[in-house]
Enzyme design. Structure first.
Site, PDB file in Angstrom:
ATOM      1  N   GLU A 254      -6.955 129.989  81.525  1.00 56.21           N
ATOM      2  CA  GLU A 254      -8.353 129.858  81.115  1.00 56.21           C
ATOM      3  C   GLU A 254      -8.864 131.270  80.845  1.00 56.21           C
ATOM      4  O   GLU A 254      -9.133 132.029  81.779  1.00 56.21           O
ATOM      5  CB  GLU A 254      -9.167 129.169  82.213  1.00 56.21           C
ATOM      6  CG  GLU A 254      -8.725 127.752  82.520  1.00 56.21           C
ATOM      7  CD  GLU A 254      -8.982 126.771  81.395  1.00 56.21           C
ATOM      8  OE1 GLU A 254      -9.809 127.091  80.505  1.00 56.21           O
ATOM      9  OE2 GLU A 254      -8.377 125.693  81.394  1.00 56.21           O
ATOM     10  N   CYS A 288     -17.325 133.280  80.560  1.00 56.23           N
ATOM     11  CA  CYS A 288     -16.396 133.185  79.425  1.00 56.23           C
ATOM     12  C   CYS A 288     -16.966 132.338  78.297  1.00 56.23           C
ATOM     13  O   CYS A 288     -16.642 132.550  77.127  1.00 56.23           O
ATOM     14  CB  CYS A 288     -15.054 132.618  79.878  1.00 56.23           C
ATOM     15  SG  CYS A 288     -15.161 131.006  80.693  1.00 56.23           S
TER      16      CYS A 288
END
Length: 486
Positions: A254, A288
């Site tokens: 991720e 993110c």
């Protein structure tokens, strides 16, 4: 709260709290005021080995445990988090510089993921598959991979550690967790303490607080773990994936993003402004999924920009302990310096600063930049902090091209009065996630979470946890007699 930083400033290996044996300490600082929170002697390669060996020893009995019994551990862990929520919130504020709002947001999601882990323990199902061979029965079993190594980041360390740790354990695996060195308590030993209190048997969850300067690639090269779940930058993720592949391990990555929030010509501008400001500035932009870029149709750009700039200027910057604070400190001085450098580079390239924030220690005020040249590398990279680029566009075709003009493909959002127009737009974007009439920052326990391109490999959440942390085993049974050619 201080007891968390004294009592948990240790390694947790095979059910024992103990100091590391490295030759130096990781110093855990409060990023807002520089207060020393804890000093933790780092784990060595030998302790990483001990943690993985302990996990391997404990895993077989755990995998054989009735999943209904495993489920009880996660029910208790959830109760522990609920009972300690205020204390955990204080630790998040102190160690991360997270605001009260951010701490509440992270804890809410963490509880949701623990609730999902309760159900996940019962999710694996086998299959019977037909065979072309008479008398043969094909059974396909869904089994744990064994031991999972988890590397978590500094921005949402409690949530993002739990997000891999809890499902991996629920599915019958053991785990070794390495938190980021800037958040060793929230991302590491606090998670271990919660599961220890929840009755997780010793050895199933181990936490090693260390640094690659000490252990190199030992955490990911070790022969025991079969899966490495990593959350962090694409640069480090590329290295993790390379090392995993060379050792025949699965990696779940991720990674970073360069998300865009798009405002079409028929959008509700006030609502779009609220969504865009949250999407860029939640947790100081250290997310993110954060909207690095806000793309606005030129026909509404002036009106949107005026409202957007006014709202950004109203955001309170300061002490994260103050409930009114929206923007607290970034995690460390190198991040603050990098953000100052990003703004300086943008201005040198010809950008206009509609809001030009200054930096005081780790407190970085918001900056809103526009008129950046279309070929600027800054528009294509991840900016991890309270700096946003406003980009006007002419029509949907150009908007799609601009959104996709980045090596990343994690999240994004589009605002429009026509929901189906938004869905059609979203389908054209090369990303793992995209949201219509909402922000770019979302996570839910049962939807596939992950990115395309440089934003990662694989997915987490819901059914995808089975793909991440289990493997399939074919066992055939011949009820009759097979014929052999010799």
């Amino acid at each position: 709260m201080s007891s968390y930083f004294t009592d948990l400033a240790q390694q947790y290996i095979d059910g024992e709290w103990r100091p590391g044996t490295g030759s130096w300490d990781i110093i855990d600082f409060n990023p807002y005021d520089g207060e020393k929170l804890a000093s933790i002697t780092i784990a060595t390669v030998d302790e990483v080995d001990e943690a993985y060996r302990a996990a391997a020893r404990a895993q077989h009995e755990w995998a054989a445990t009735n999943p209904y019994a495993r489920r009880a551990v996660f029910e208790k862990a959830l109760r522990v988090v609920e009972e300690r929520e205020q204390e955990i919130s204080e630790v998040i504020v102190a160690e991360l510089g997270g605001t009260r709002l951010k701490a509440a947001f992270e804890l809410h999601l963490a509880k949701e993921f623990l609730r999902e882990a309760v159900h996940l323990a019962l999710r694996p199902e086998g299959r019977i598959i037909p065979s072309p061979v008479d008398g043969k029965e094909n059974r396909v079993y869904r089994v744990p991979v064994g031991v999972v190594g988890v590397i978590s980041p500094f921005n949402f360390p409690f949530l993002l550690s739990l997000k891999s740790v809890a499902p991996a354990l629920a599915l019958g695996n053991a785990v070794v967790l390495k938190p980021h060195q800037n958040t060793p308590i929230v991302g590491g030993s606090l998670v271990a303490k919660i599961f220890e209190e929840a009755g997780l048997p010793a050895g199933l969850l181990n936490v090693v607080i260390t640094d690659i300067a000490e252990i190199g690639d030992a955490f990911i090269e070790h022969s025991v773990p079969k899966v490495i779940s990593f959350t962090g930058s694409d640069k480090v993720g590329r290295h993790v994936a390379t090392v995993c592949a060379s050792h025949f391990k699965r990696s779940v990555l991720e990674l970073g993003g360069n998300s865009a929030l798009v405002v079409l010509d028929d959008a509700d501008l006030d609502y779009a402004v609220d969504a865009a400001v949250f999407s860029r500035f939640v947790h100081q932009g250290q997310v993110c999924m954060a909207a690095n870029r806000v793309l606005v149709d030129r026909t509404v750009a002036d009106a949107f920009t005026e409202k957007f700039v006014a709202k950004v200027k109203s955001l309170k910057v300061g002490d994260p302990r103050d409930p009114e604070t929206v923007i607290g400190p970034v995690i460390n001085s190198s991040q603050a310096e990098a953000l100052t450098g990003t703004v300086a580079q943008a201005l040198a390239e010809g950008a206009t600063a509609l809001v030009h924030g200054t930096a005081t220690d780790n407190l970085v005020e918001p900056s809103v930049l526009t008129d950046l040249p279309s070929d600027s590398a800054l528009l294509r990279q991840e900016v991890f902090g309270p700096v946003v680029f406003l980009v006007p566009f002419d029509g949907e075709e150009e908007a799609v091209r601009l959104v996709n003009d980045t090596p990343y493909g994690l999240s994004g959002a589009v605002h429009t009065a026509d929901v189906e127009r938004g869905v059609a737009f979203a389908k054209r974007i090369d990303s793992g996630m995209f949201h219509v009439n909402d922000g770019t920052v979302h996570d839910e326990p049962i939807v596939p979470f992950g990115g395309e391109k440089h934003s990662g490999l694989g997915r987490l959440n819901g059914e995808t946890m089975l793909d991440a942390f289990t493997t399939m085993k074919w066992i055939s049974v011949q009820h009759g007699r097979s014929g052999f050619p010799f």
